[in-house]
Scaffold this motif. Structure first.
Motif, PDB file in Angstrom:
ATOM      1  N   ASP A  34       0.821  -1.215   0.000  1.00  0.00           N
ATOM      2  CA  ASP A  34       0.000   0.000   0.000  1.00  0.00           C
ATOM      3  C   ASP A  34       0.856   1.266   0.000  1.00  0.00           C
ATOM      4  OD1 ASP A  34      -2.257  -1.498  -0.085  1.00  0.00           O
ATOM      5  OD2 ASP A  34      -2.730  -1.318   2.032  1.00  0.00           O
ATOM      6  N   GLU A  35       1.843   1.289  -0.869  1.00  0.00           N
ATOM      7  CA  GLU A  35       2.753   2.434  -1.048  1.00  0.00           C
ATOM      8  C   GLU A  35       3.631   2.694   0.171  1.00  0.00           C
ATOM      9  OE1 GLU A  35       0.445   5.749  -2.269  1.00  0.00           O
ATOM     10  OE2 GLU A  35      -0.221   4.807  -4.138  1.00  0.00           O
ATOM     11  N   GLU A  78      -8.404  -8.560   0.947  1.00  0.00           N
ATOM     12  CA  GLU A  78      -7.409  -8.017   1.864  1.00  0.00           C
ATOM     13  C   GLU A  78      -6.535  -9.133   2.433  1.00  0.00           C
ATOM     14  OE1 GLU A  78      -7.789  -4.460   5.057  1.00  0.00           O
ATOM     15  OE2 GLU A  78      -8.920  -6.261   5.583  1.00  0.00           O
ATOM     16  N   THR A 123      -3.225  -5.248   3.854  1.00  0.00           N
ATOM     17  CA  THR A 123      -2.904  -4.734   2.536  1.00  0.00           C
ATOM     18  C   THR A 123      -3.647  -5.537   1.471  1.00  0.00           C
ATOM     19  OG1 THR A 123      -1.070  -4.195   1.041  1.00  0.00           O
ATOM     20  CG2 THR A 123      -0.898  -6.254   2.254  1.00  0.00           C
ATOM     21  N   ARG A 124      -3.680  -5.036   0.269  1.00  0.00           N
ATOM     22  CA  ARG A 124      -4.262  -5.786  -0.855  1.00  0.00           C
ATOM     23  C   ARG A 124      -3.197  -6.526  -1.646  1.00  0.00           C
ATOM     24  NH1 ARG A 124      -9.484  -5.209  -1.548  1.00  0.00           N
ATOM     25  NH2 ARG A 124     -10.530  -3.547  -0.413  1.00  0.00           N
TER      26      ARG A 124
END
Length: 321
Positions: A184-185, A219, A256-257
């Protein structure tokens, strides 16, 4: 409703009286259930994956996995993303996947679920194209699993005793691995003895690592240990056994994905549902939402975060009527 056809996949390599009695009881229950089922056996020397892939190409509406979480993984991988449905007969030691779905742990209850249950679609996790239904781990846990199986093969040792000895040996030998995580960055650089990636809940076997709410659809849960010394690893293990791991200062819990794991090693030992693989980094973790159809009991309280769609009551998989 016309009874559907099912293939029941079993590992029949064991010649013990208990295994033979269990298979005979299963055949009796299936016959009495009204389910049109054929028992397919992976005999000694035959890989369950080969049997599952062959059955997936066959005329069966349902593939029923009879065994532990490794067998669940293998059968799920053979039918994920298809119209076929997976049934579960929990015949293993831990049966994490069955417990998560709410499948009865008795043979009678599990067979009844195949007939009376409802069909739901759940997410699966994936690492470099390899499917997992429960979780994947890096670091000390794959080492423990490898050592446990080596001890059992060499001495015929009880599984739990072998696991205990392998854990002690793993703590003595395991060195932290240097990783770069991107999720997620967010970018994390660390030396760690343990990374855990969850698809359905935060449990490793019966050990609840996080005691958190359910994961949302699509997720992944990520648990990371920051302990670099053996003493810190022992303290973390003690916290896990005591159910206080989520409060430890050197243990992070993330969601997170997608997850990217980079490492300097050419190959990493990675456990997926307890099966140890050798994979080349970077490791790319992702979810596949609603990719697996499974049968659960009508009363199952499976967490909605992982269930994308259910059959309405009039379309439940009432296979026998």
């Amino acid at each position: 409703m016309t009874p559907r056809s099912a293939a029941v996949l079993l590992n029949c390599s064991s010649r013990s009286n208990r295994a033979a009695s269990q298979r005979a009881r299963l055949a009796e229950l299936l016959k009495g259930s009204g389910l049109a089922a054929e028992i397919l056996c992976a005999e000694r020397g035959q890989h369950m994956g080969e049997l599952a892939r062959r059955a997936a190409r066959g005329p069966y509406d349902m593939l029923v996995a009879g065994g532990g979480d490794g067998t669940m993984n293998t059968v799920a991988a053979a039918i994920v993303g298809t119209e076929k449905t997976m049934g579960v007969l929990p015949l293993g030691t831990v049966n994490h996947f069955a417990k998560y779905l709410g499948i009865p742990l008795t043979l009678e209850g599990a067979v009844r679920t195949l007939v009376e249950g409802r069909r739901v679609q759940i997410d699966v996790g994936e690492v470099n194209g390899r499917v997992f239904v429960n979780n994947s781990t890096l670091g000390i846990y794959p080492t423990i699993v490898r050592d446990r199986e080596a001890l059992r093969k060499r001495s015929g040792m009880n599984k739990w005793l072998a696991f205990g000895l392998a854990t002690l040996g793993g703590i003595r030998r395991q060195e932290p691995i240097r990783l770069r995580l991107v999720l997620d960055e967010q970018e994390i650089h660390l030396n760690t003895p343990f990374v855990f990636v969850a698809n359905n809940d935060f449990k490793l076997g019966d050990l609840d690592l996080a005691r958190q709410g359910p994961l949302g659809s699509g997720e992944l849960g990520v648990c990371v240990a920051h302990a670099e010394s053996r003493l810190s690893m022992v303290k973390l293990l003690a916290s896990a056994v005591a159910g206080r791991l989520q409060k430890a200062s050197d243990f992070s819990i993330l969601r997170t994905r997608e997850l990217l794991v980079e490492a300097p090693q050419r190959r990493l030992h990675v456990a997926a549902d307890g099966e140890v693989l050798k994979l080349s980094p970077p490791l790319r973790y992702r979810t596949r939402p609603s990719a697996l159809r499974v049968i659960v009991p009508p009363s199952s309280d499976i967490r909605a975060g992982s269930v994308r769609r259910e059959d309405p009551p009039d379309q439940r998989a009432a296979l026998g009527g």
